[in-house]
Enzyme design. Sequence first.
Site, PDB file in Angstrom:
ATOM      1  N   THR A  57       0.731  -1.280   0.060  1.00  0.00           N
ATOM      2  CA  THR A  57      -0.049   0.061  -0.041  1.00  0.00           C
ATOM      3  C   THR A  57       0.846   1.238   0.125  1.00  0.00           C
ATOM      4  O   THR A  57       1.836   1.301   0.725  1.00  0.00           O
ATOM      5  CB  THR A  57      -1.161   0.091   1.123  1.00  0.00           C
ATOM      6  OG1 THR A  57      -1.643   1.190   1.257  1.00  0.00           O
ATOM      7  CG2 THR A  57      -0.333  -0.173   2.661  1.00  0.00           C
TER       8      THR A  57
ATOM      9  N   HIS B  18       2.225 -11.307  14.145  1.00  0.00           N
ATOM     10  CA  HIS B  18       3.263 -11.846  15.043  1.00  0.00           C
ATOM     11  C   HIS B  18       3.160 -13.222  15.553  1.00  0.00           C
ATOM     12  O   HIS B  18       4.198 -13.777  15.962  1.00  0.00           O
ATOM     13  CB  HIS B  18       3.461 -10.806  16.264  1.00  0.00           C
ATOM     14  CG  HIS B  18       4.563 -10.778  16.904  1.00  0.00           C
ATOM     15  ND1 HIS B  18       5.677 -11.374  16.315  1.00  0.00           N
ATOM     16  CD2 HIS B  18       5.140 -10.051  17.949  1.00  0.00           C
ATOM     17  CE1 HIS B  18       6.662 -11.167  17.140  1.00  0.00           C
ATOM     18  NE2 HIS B  18       6.321 -10.371  18.129  1.00  0.00           N
TER      19      HIS B  18
END
Length: 611
Positions: free
Chosen positions: A523, A580
């Site tokens: 992006t 994560h």
Amino acid sequence: MPVSVTMPRLGESVTEGTVTRWLKQEGDTVEVDEPLLEVSTDKVDTEIPSPAAGVLSRIVVGEDETAEVGSELAVIAGEGESTGGGEAAPQEQQEAPAEAVEPAAEPTAAAEGTADQVAQDEAPAQDEAPAPAAAPSGEGTAVKMPALGESVTEGTVTRWLKQVGDTVEVDEPLLEVSTDKVDTEIPSPVAGTVLEIKVAEDETADVGAELAVIGAAGGAPAQAEPESKPEPKAEAKPTPKAEPKPEPKVDEPTPGTSYNEPAAETESSAQPAKTEQAAQPSAPTSAPQRPAQGDGEEVVGYVTPLVRKLAGEHGVDLSSLSGTGVGGRIRKQDVLDAAEKAKAAPAAAQPAAASSAAPAKPAAKPQPSGKRGTTEKLPRIRKAIATRLHESLHEMAQLTTVVEVDVTRVAKLRAQAKDSFQQRHGVKLSFLPFFALAAIEALQTYPIVNARMDLEGGTITYPEAEHLGIAVDTERGLLTPVIHNAGDLNLGGIAKRVADLAERTRTNKISPDEIAGATFTLTNTGSRGALFDTPIVPSPQSAMLGTGAVVKRPVVVNDPDLGEVIAVRSMVYLAMSYDHRLIDGADAARFLTAVKERLEAGNFESELGLA
């Protein structure tokens, strides 16, 4: 038989829809494929056409009420249920008064003992009765819901561009369909007349389901047979029969004006004066119906909601355009071309005023404040985006890591090669292809960033290729087209694919397959001046890279001769958010370091044809 209007399936995961507006009320007559109501879901707002012609006898679901897919919304009663034919019934009803007139005139003949003449007069009427029914009974070509994507199983009809009785040409846009990935137009597979619309607006149909039926264009000439009745009758009878004839023509100016007029000429070949009178009303009757179909203030032909919305955003006057579509219809490309011409005209007329035009833009920004102090309904597509991002953010343990990259060498190469690059590839050379190429190469080195995790199944899947999603800002919201097999492309190939996908996404010409299947997303928030942000990873991907604005600022650099010095460099922040649970911070740092080193080295001469 009464026909039930049901809530269509407007997307793979759509289970319900809300009726936003009824375009017809109880007691109104509707034609096949005529817009009946508007429905909104969490993915699309669309119109549902009438599945049959008749009278809207009952509305089951009112406005602002929500109904599940497949539930009944309304009931349409056919005009000739006893005949068992939707289109044959009106024709038989038109003939009924004609036959009722004949027995009224027959008693004088019967009083003279001419009962056989009555039977002879009735015999032609019986022969003519099945003739009109034969016209609509001809088999037509079915228009089916196409497969609009690999994972798309259904689509919602948002608007019918043609109604029952309208003539269409091959590849002429017939209807607009929306899925959970794309909105598009479906062209007519054949030329002819729309005989029946089976899926109304705002209704959902599975892929392969029949949407409409298109018959041969010769359906209207069948009306010439009833017109031959005056020939065996007395001269006094054609007069009352000739008067109701123009009425069906007034009701059908759009679909069959070209067919009704030749029929009128054949009927009144012996009366040329009446032929001219019959032909003259047909021309003006078709003219005023164009604005009525558009439901707009401009005196233009039919314009789709997408085109009308696009024209409003670009400030294009539809009444000043000449459409390039079939029958002069204004298409999206006509609006875009007009907008480009409007932008190019001031630039060509006042090249020296470019600098003075810049300060005028901030003054114009406060004007689009018409929504201040108002409340509007949340669009379904915005609700869908909000839901998906909320779910993605809560199903992952997302973390963002940021690095600073010196792209001075890339900036110099870009300035040196941008002109020749545009001539060779046909697109402008921005920083984004460099970022994309560096990220793709890093994904190949660290495939864990390109992987996805199934916690319940206890698996980690490594895709066979790098499918790069590119976030594109559109009027409908943020969409992400995908460059499939991006690892097989060089810098020029990536630049062309990015430009092509972005343009077709903004103009709603992207296909569903081109929006699905990304394994990693890029992006470019820097295109709007942002230094960096913390992007939300779209599930089921595991990472997303955000590129900030490239800015020049003083930086401490190590010069081989001078040592540490302060110099003006082109700098950019790269921020990567990742799951994560799957990707450790060290993995993210290694990935970003690989991207950083690739960009700072600036070895793109061979890609740009400078080596």
